[in-house]
Motif scaffolding. Structure first.
Motif, PDB file in Angstrom:
ATOM      1  N   PRO A  77     -17.410-118.722 -36.268  1.00  0.00           N
ATOM      2  CA  PRO A  77     -18.209-118.001 -35.363  1.00  0.00           C
ATOM      3  C   PRO A  77     -18.383-118.759 -34.008  1.00  0.00           C
ATOM      4  O   PRO A  77     -18.604-120.115 -34.345  1.00  0.00           O
ATOM      5  N   GLY A  78     -18.571-118.183 -33.059  1.00  0.00           N
ATOM      6  CA  GLY A  78     -18.812-118.817 -31.829  1.00  0.00           C
ATOM      7  C   GLY A  78     -17.945-118.563 -30.503  1.00  0.00           C
ATOM      8  O   GLY A  78     -16.758-117.959 -30.890  1.00  0.00           O
ATOM      9  N   PRO A  79     -18.117-119.196 -29.627  1.00  0.00           N
ATOM     10  CA  PRO A  79     -17.209-118.978 -28.438  1.00  0.00           C
ATOM     11  C   PRO A  79     -15.643-119.581 -28.724  1.00  0.00           C
ATOM     12  O   PRO A  79     -15.497-120.601 -29.536  1.00  0.00           O
ATOM     13  N   MET A  80     -14.740-118.830 -28.383  1.00  0.00           N
ATOM     14  CA  MET A  80     -13.238-119.089 -28.626  1.00  0.00           C
ATOM     15  C   MET A  80     -12.431-118.707 -27.464  1.00  0.00           C
ATOM     16  O   MET A  80     -12.460-117.742 -26.745  1.00  0.00           O
ATOM     17  N   THR A  81     -11.522-119.626 -27.023  1.00  0.00           N
ATOM     18  CA  THR A  81     -10.500-119.068 -26.018  1.00  0.00           C
ATOM     19  C   THR A  81      -9.226-119.355 -26.554  1.00  0.00           C
ATOM     20  O   THR A  81      -8.726-120.242 -27.303  1.00  0.00           O
ATOM     21  N   LEU A  82      -8.598-118.106 -26.346  1.00  0.00           N
ATOM     22  CA  LEU A  82      -7.260-118.017 -26.749  1.00  0.00           C
ATOM     23  C   LEU A  82      -6.293-117.917 -25.365  1.00  0.00           C
ATOM     24  O   LEU A  82      -6.361-117.546 -24.489  1.00  0.00           O
ATOM     25  N   LEU A  83      -5.015-118.810 -25.512  1.00  0.00           N
ATOM     26  CA  LEU A  83      -4.195-118.675 -24.362  1.00  0.00           C
ATOM     27  C   LEU A  83      -2.791-117.921 -24.664  1.00  0.00           C
ATOM     28  O   LEU A  83      -2.468-117.824 -25.834  1.00  0.00           O
ATOM     29  N   TYR A  84      -2.313-117.492 -23.674  1.00  0.00           N
ATOM     30  CA  TYR A  84      -0.982-116.548 -23.844  1.00  0.00           C
ATOM     31  C   TYR A  84       0.159-117.833 -23.087  1.00  0.00           C
ATOM     32  O   TYR A  84      -0.242-118.473 -22.077  1.00  0.00           O
ATOM     33  N   PRO A  85       1.227-118.136 -23.810  1.00  0.00           N
ATOM     34  CA  PRO A  85       1.877-119.218 -23.166  1.00  0.00           C
ATOM     35  C   PRO A  85       2.318-118.913 -21.676  1.00  0.00           C
ATOM     36  O   PRO A  85       3.005-117.964 -21.478  1.00  0.00           O
ATOM     37  N   GLN A  86       2.203-120.070 -21.105  1.00  0.00           N
ATOM     38  CA  GLN A  86       2.448-120.022 -19.688  1.00  0.00           C
ATOM     39  C   GLN A  86       3.788-120.747 -19.310  1.00  0.00           C
ATOM     40  O   GLN A  86       4.587-120.471 -18.561  1.00  0.00           O
ATOM     41  N   TRP A  87       3.787-122.230 -19.601  1.00  0.00           N
ATOM     42  CA  TRP A  87       4.805-122.984 -19.643  1.00  0.00           C
ATOM     43  C   TRP A  87       5.927-122.745 -20.780  1.00  0.00           C
ATOM     44  O   TRP A  87       5.343-123.339 -21.833  1.00  0.00           O
ATOM     45  N   ILE A  88       6.852-122.287 -20.144  1.00  0.00           N
ATOM     46  CA  ILE A  88       7.960-121.987 -21.322  1.00  0.00           C
ATOM     47  C   ILE A  88       8.962-123.266 -21.418  1.00  0.00           C
ATOM     48  O   ILE A  88       9.655-123.836 -20.406  1.00  0.00           O
ATOM     49  N   PRO A  89       9.440-123.786 -22.691  1.00  0.00           N
ATOM     50  CA  PRO A  89      10.208-125.062 -22.612  1.00  0.00           C
ATOM     51  C   PRO A  89      11.597-124.558 -22.098  1.00  0.00           C
ATOM     52  O   PRO A  89      12.116-123.432 -22.281  1.00  0.00           O
ATOM     53  N   GLY A  90      12.258-125.413 -21.361  1.00  0.00           N
ATOM     54  CA  GLY A  90      13.386-125.225 -20.688  1.00  0.00           C
ATOM     55  C   GLY A  90      13.176-124.459 -19.358  1.00  0.00           C
ATOM     56  O   GLY A  90      14.423-124.119 -18.752  1.00  0.00           O
ATOM     57  N   GLU A  91      12.130-123.896 -19.033  1.00  0.00           N
ATOM     58  CA  GLU A  91      12.034-123.025 -17.691  1.00  0.00           C
ATOM     59  C   GLU A  91      11.373-123.620 -16.487  1.00  0.00           C
ATOM     60  O   GLU A  91      11.318-123.263 -15.425  1.00  0.00           O
ATOM     61  N   HIS A  92      10.817-124.814 -16.835  1.00  0.00           N
ATOM     62  CA  HIS A  92      10.207-125.946 -15.969  1.00  0.00           C
ATOM     63  C   HIS A  92       9.371-125.229 -14.970  1.00  0.00           C
ATOM     64  O   HIS A  92       9.204-125.602 -13.692  1.00  0.00           O
ATOM     65  N   GLY A  93       8.612-124.293 -15.280  1.00  0.00           N
ATOM     66  CA  GLY A  93       7.605-123.653 -14.696  1.00  0.00           C
ATOM     67  C   GLY A  93       6.618-122.703 -15.063  1.00  0.00           C
ATOM     68  O   GLY A  93       6.887-122.434 -16.372  1.00  0.00           O
ATOM     69  N   PRO A  94       5.550-122.225 -14.762  1.00  0.00           N
ATOM     70  CA  PRO A  94       4.657-121.379 -15.327  1.00  0.00           C
ATOM     71  C   PRO A  94       5.291-120.011 -15.159  1.00  0.00           C
ATOM     72  O   PRO A  94       4.476-119.212 -14.529  1.00  0.00           O
ATOM     73  N   THR A  95       6.049-119.663 -16.295  1.00  0.00           N
ATOM     74  CA  THR A  95       6.769-118.366 -16.177  1.00  0.00           C
ATOM     75  C   THR A  95       6.510-117.321 -17.305  1.00  0.00           C
ATOM     76  O   THR A  95       7.209-116.400 -17.201  1.00  0.00           O
ATOM     77  N   GLY A  96       5.376-117.637 -18.155  1.00  0.00           N
ATOM     78  CA  GLY A  96       5.140-117.019 -19.085  1.00  0.00           C
ATOM     79  C   GLY A  96       4.922-115.392 -18.541  1.00  0.00           C
ATOM     80  O   GLY A  96       3.932-115.227 -17.560  1.00  0.00           O
ATOM     81  N   PRO A  97       5.578-114.410 -19.183  1.00  0.00           N
ATOM     82  CA  PRO A  97       5.231-113.040 -18.486  1.00  0.00           C
ATOM     83  C   PRO A  97       4.035-112.538 -18.678  1.00  0.00           C
ATOM     84  O   PRO A  97       4.109-111.403 -19.454  1.00  0.00           O
ATOM     85  N   ILE A  98       2.936-112.953 -18.435  1.00  0.00           N
ATOM     86  CA  ILE A  98       1.696-112.214 -18.632  1.00  0.00           C
ATOM     87  C   ILE A  98       1.360-110.956 -18.250  1.00  0.00           C
ATOM     88  O   ILE A  98       0.701-110.043 -18.496  1.00  0.00           O
ATOM     89  N   ALA A  99       2.028-110.552 -16.957  1.00  0.00           N
ATOM     90  CA  ALA A  99       1.911-109.377 -16.593  1.00  0.00           C
ATOM     91  C   ALA A  99       2.458-108.195 -17.156  1.00  0.00           C
ATOM     92  O   ALA A  99       2.232-107.009 -17.139  1.00  0.00           O
ATOM     93  N   ASP A 100       3.393-108.700 -18.288  1.00  0.00           N
ATOM     94  CA  ASP A 100       4.118-107.521 -19.336  1.00  0.00           C
ATOM     95  C   ASP A 100       3.167-107.288 -20.351  1.00  0.00           C
ATOM     96  O   ASP A 100       3.659-106.544 -21.227  1.00  0.00           O
ATOM     97  N   LEU A 101       1.903-108.115 -20.814  1.00  0.00           N
ATOM     98  CA  LEU A 101       0.995-107.987 -21.813  1.00  0.00           C
ATOM     99  C   LEU A 101       0.303-106.800 -21.547  1.00  0.00           C
ATOM    100  O   LEU A 101      -0.417-106.890 -20.440  1.00  0.00           O
ATOM    101  N   VAL A 102      -0.036-105.886 -22.353  1.00  0.00           N
ATOM    102  CA  VAL A 102      -0.822-104.654 -22.009  1.00  0.00           C
ATOM    103  C   VAL A 102      -1.655-104.268 -23.297  1.00  0.00           C
ATOM    104  O   VAL A 102      -1.253-104.666 -24.492  1.00  0.00           O
ATOM    105  N   SER A 103      -2.731-103.634 -23.007  1.00  0.00           N
ATOM    106  CA  SER A 103      -3.301-102.953 -24.214  1.00  0.00           C
ATOM    107  C   SER A 103      -4.052-103.934 -25.084  1.00  0.00           C
ATOM    108  O   SER A 103      -4.087-103.905 -26.383  1.00  0.00           O
TER     109      SER A 103
END
Length: 203
Positions: free
Chosen positions: A42-68
């Motif tokens: 119980p209490g505050p919690m922060t959840l992350l969607y993967p942003q930095w993907i191994p082997g891609e060398h940049g913040p390429t996690g496709p957050i724009a394709d996550l919906v609903s």
């Protein structure tokens, strides 16, 4: 106090297993349905969607394709808000008396081919399922310490291949053995309606 907090966080990471259920039956329509069960206090919690993907060398996690995206606990909706500066972070307040948080969202595969794992990876007859597209993880714990137990449901008569070890299989449903988040993301699933696995022997 600091030592106690660090020890408690490490213990949670080693004992709590995050369940991720991926329903890929709509993969021919470029649509994946995801459900997660995340151990939580119980209490505050922060959840992350993967942003930095191994082997891609940049913040390429496709957050724009996550919906609903939806959160719930004990069948009750839990409100969430997106971080004002980090679009990959979601803040929730876990209700009292709760030991786990449920999350659900859909992932829409893009049609363009560029963008590494953020690019198109599905057609009407095949798909490459990258786990980084289907997970959330709690902030503050190393990926090697987080444990995930993944289940996958495929379109009828599709077959698959992956480096993940299988715990059990029944019809179109596969349950994989528990692994770290690092290993999960590094073990995509290749699947399709015209797919054949050839055993080369054991070591």
């Amino acid at each position: 106090m600091l030592l106690w907090l660090l020890t408690g966080a490490l213990g949670w990471a080693q004992q709590g297993v995050i369940q991720v259920n991926v329903d890929a039956r709509d993969a021919p329509r470029r649509l994946i349905h995801v459900q997660l069960n995340i151990p939580a206090s119980p209490g505050p919690m922060t959840l992350l969607y993967p942003q930095w993907i191994p082997g891609e060398h940049g913040p390429t996690g496709p957050i724009a394709d996550l919906v609903s995206l939806k959160f719930s606990a004990r069948d009750q909706t839990v409100a969430w808000r997106r971080d004002s500066s980090n679009l990959y972070a979601f803040h929730v307040n876990v209700p009292q008396g709760t030991t786990a948080l449920d999350a659900a969202f859909d992932f829409i595969s893009p049609t363009d081919a560029g963008g590494f794992t953020a690019g198109s990876s599905m057609t009407t007859e095949l798909a490459v399922l990258s786990w980084n597209q289907y997970v959330l993880y709690p902030q503050g714990t190393a990926a090697d310490q987080l444990r995930y137990q993944a289940k996958l449901r495929l379109p009828h008569d599709w077959h698959y291949g992956t480096a993940l070890a299988v715990a059990k299989e029944s019809g179109d449903e596969i349950e994989f053995r528990t692994v770290s988040l690092t290993t999960l993301i590094d073990s995509p699933v290749s699947t399709g309606s015209h797919y054949k696995t050839i055993e080369l022997g054991t070591v």
